[in-house]
Design an enzyme around this catalytic site. Structure first.
Site, PDB file in Angstrom:
ATOM      1  N   SER A 159       2.357  10.023   1.754  1.00  0.00           N
ATOM      2  CA  SER A 159       2.085  10.939   2.710  1.00  0.00           C
ATOM      3  C   SER A 159       2.190  10.273   4.051  1.00  0.00           C
ATOM      4  CB  SER A 159       0.493  11.444   2.731  1.00  0.00           C
ATOM      5  OG  SER A 159       0.115  11.967   3.970  1.00  0.00           O
ATOM      6  N   ARG A 184      -2.282  14.042  17.990  1.00  0.00           N
ATOM      7  CA  ARG A 184      -3.090  15.260  17.554  1.00  0.00           C
ATOM      8  C   ARG A 184      -3.713  15.999  18.723  1.00  0.00           C
ATOM      9  NH1 ARG A 184      -0.619  15.533  13.120  1.00  0.00           N
ATOM     10  NH2 ARG A 184      -1.077  14.344  11.253  1.00  0.00           N
ATOM     11  N   ASP A 215      -7.238  13.584  10.955  1.00  0.00           N
ATOM     12  CA  ASP A 215      -7.146  14.546  11.681  1.00  0.00           C
ATOM     13  C   ASP A 215      -7.526  16.042  11.982  1.00  0.00           C
ATOM     14  OD1 ASP A 215      -4.857  12.591  12.283  1.00  0.00           O
ATOM     15  OD2 ASP A 215      -3.616  12.958  10.471  1.00  0.00           O
ATOM     16  N   ASP A 256       2.001  20.047   2.912  1.00  0.00           N
ATOM     17  CA  ASP A 256       0.953  20.951   3.052  1.00  0.00           C
ATOM     18  C   ASP A 256       1.509  21.871   3.963  1.00  0.00           C
ATOM     19  OD1 ASP A 256      -0.881  19.605   1.331  1.00  0.00           O
ATOM     20  OD2 ASP A 256      -1.362  17.911   2.915  1.00  0.00           O
TER      21      ASP A 256
HETATM   22  N1  ARG Z   1      -5.299   6.894   9.458  1.00  0.00           N
HETATM   23  C1  ARG Z   1      -4.468   7.256  10.480  1.00  0.00           C
HETATM   24  C2  ARG Z   1      -5.277   7.899  11.377  1.00  0.00           C
HETATM   25  O1  ARG Z   1      -6.191   8.325  11.280  1.00  0.00           O
HETATM   26  C3  ARG Z   1      -3.259   7.863  10.142  1.00  0.00           C
HETATM   27  C4  ARG Z   1      -3.317   9.310   9.299  1.00  0.00           C
HETATM   28  C5  ARG Z   1      -1.956   9.728   8.948  1.00  0.00           C
HETATM   29  N2  ARG Z   1      -1.922  11.075   8.662  1.00  0.00           N
HETATM   30  C6  ARG Z   1      -1.177  11.495   7.627  1.00  0.00           C
HETATM   31  N3  ARG Z   1      -1.384  12.844   7.251  1.00  0.00           N
HETATM   32  N4  ARG Z   1      -0.529  10.597   6.758  1.00  0.00           N
HETATM   33  O2  ARG Z   1      -4.809   8.014  12.668  1.00  0.00           O
END
Ligand code: ARG
Length: 415
Positions: free
Chosen positions: A174, A94, A123, A14
């Site tokens: 991903s 993040r 995120d 992305d």
């Molecule tokens: N579900 C997890 C979270 O919200 C991991 C997210 C992972 N992000 C990704 N772009 N694969 O913290």
């Protein structure tokens, strides 16, 4: 001169596509920011990659030490596990990325920042809330939330525009990773009935391919922070790398979780977090030795709140500061060593010691060294049971109509 935008660039699908898409759509000059929190094998290579795509400037920051010291260790001290399961690797990364995006934008006079989050995940919330809190004047552009391309279309866009990307049809996951763990989503995992295939795992070996003999490790903690492994003093980065390796080789740290996202979706998440899993387990074991029953109980409640708050993107809130202050205060005697046995995907605490241990052999033993006076138990039991005894005498009706009895009746009706 057109406005500048700082784009968080990980090298993933992305953000790679965004490097081309953002200037096309918004006519801004792109500065990329790559933050290494244990996810970038080669910072120079990624800088070159961004420069080759024609960005105005490619900035790279090694933030691994800050990430460990200011984000991972406090989470460890809190035993932070979202829904009792997920050690929060992505969620912890993040706010640091948000902070560095805001700082970089200020430094280079950019009017906007951009990130690669989709509109379905947590995120976007964590980054947007972080940026809005630290630098409310910045415009936030999240191309993947706007462009409406499926993952397949995004990959096609990259191929058509000769954008280098890691994912192909063969590698449909991903991925987000840092020193605290690795998150895997998408593809075949989206059907919760499917067992995660072996190719979803990179840091951990399948337990049927791990050594037949157990591996023992020893972790030294000082005030709730791991400082040594197997008797060797180590900095945070080395310690996490070594622990991820040894626990991963023993198949420890695989997590398969149906998770409640902040945006209301249940999602299937697969994680690998060997070091985080072992450290939280070891840290909890040391707390069992050094904190009282009441401290442990209250801290569990704090841990749930703390984990939720991090998951929900409220890192920069006063509530976080308050909870963190409590957690830190509990750690003053959480010093000592924990021995962990790693074997076939299982980690087990098998030994613990601390100079501040509240465990007293003389009180616990059934041998002749025993100093516990059992005659004190008799009076204690009288007083402990007094309210219950009194209640049953004065409110006998309670017993007949107790909820336990009515539950039994209901069960019978069902039969
Ligand atoms: N579900 C997890 C979270 O919200 C991991 C997210 C992972 N992000 C990704 N772009 N694969 O913290």
């Amino acid at each position: 001169m057109s406005d500048k935008i700082v784009l968080a660039y990980s090298g993933g699908v992305d953000t790679s596509v965004a490097i081309k898409w953002v200037p096309e759509k918004y006519k801004m000059e792109v500065i990329t920011l790559t933050v290494d929190i244990g996810n970038v094998p080669d910072l120079d290579a990624i800088k070159k990659k961004a420069e080759n795509m024609g960005v105005k400037q490619a900035i790279v920051i090694d933030a691994r030490e800050t990430f460990i010291k200011d984000y991972c260790w406090p989470a460890l001290q809190a035993n932070a596990l979202y829904e009792g399961t997920y050690p929060l690797a992505t969620a912890l990364g993040r706010p640091l990325i948000a902070k560095l995006l805001a700082e970089t934008a200020k430094k280079y006079g950019a009017k906007a920042v951009s990130h690669g989050c989709t509109g379905k995940g947590n995120d976007q919330v964590r980054l947007d809330v972080g940026i809005n809190t630290l630098a409310p004047e910045l415009k936030i552009i999240a191309p993947a939330r706007e462009w409406g391309m499926t993952r397949e279309e995004t990959i096609q866009y990259a191929l058509k525009n000769k954008i280098p990307i890691p994912a192909t049809k063969k590698n449909p996951y991903s991925i987000d990773e840092n020193l605290w763990g690795r998150a895997v989503e998408c593809g075949i995992l989206e059907d919760p009935w499917n067992e995660p295939p072996e190719d979803a795992f990179v840091w951990t070996r399948s337990p049927d391919k791990t050594p037949t003999k157990a591996t023992y490790i020893e972790i030294d903690f000082e005030e709730g922070i791991p400082v040594g492994l197997n008797g060797e003093k180590l900095d945070g980065i080395t310690l996490l790398e070594k622990l991820n390796k040894v626990a991963g080789e023993n198949g420890v740290g695989r997590i398969d979780h149906i998770e409640n996202r902040l945006v209301g979706i249940k999602s299937r998440e697969v994680y690998e977090a060997p070091a985080a899993v072992v450290l939280i387990q070891a840290h909890q074991a040391l707390e069992e030795m050094t904190l009282t029953k009441q401290q442990l109980r209250f801290k569990q409640n704090v841990s749930v709140e703390y984990s939720d708050l991090i998951y929900n993107g409220l890192w920069f809130s006063a509530m976080h500061q308050d909870l963190a202050a409590y957690v830190l205060s509990t750690q003053r005697f959480v010093t000592g060593s924990i021995r962990v046995k790693l074997w076939k995907g299982v980690s087990m605490v098998v030994g613990r010691k601390s100079p501040y241990s509240l465990y007293s052999f003389k009180l616990a033993t059934y041998d002749k060294e025993d100093i516990f006076d059992p005659s004190h138990a008799v009076g204690f039991i009288q007083l402990w049971g007094l309210p219950t005894k009194t209640q049953v005498q004065l409110q006998p009706v309670m017993e007949k109509n107790s909820s336990l009895n009515s539950m039994k009746v209901k069960k019978k009706n069902i039969k």
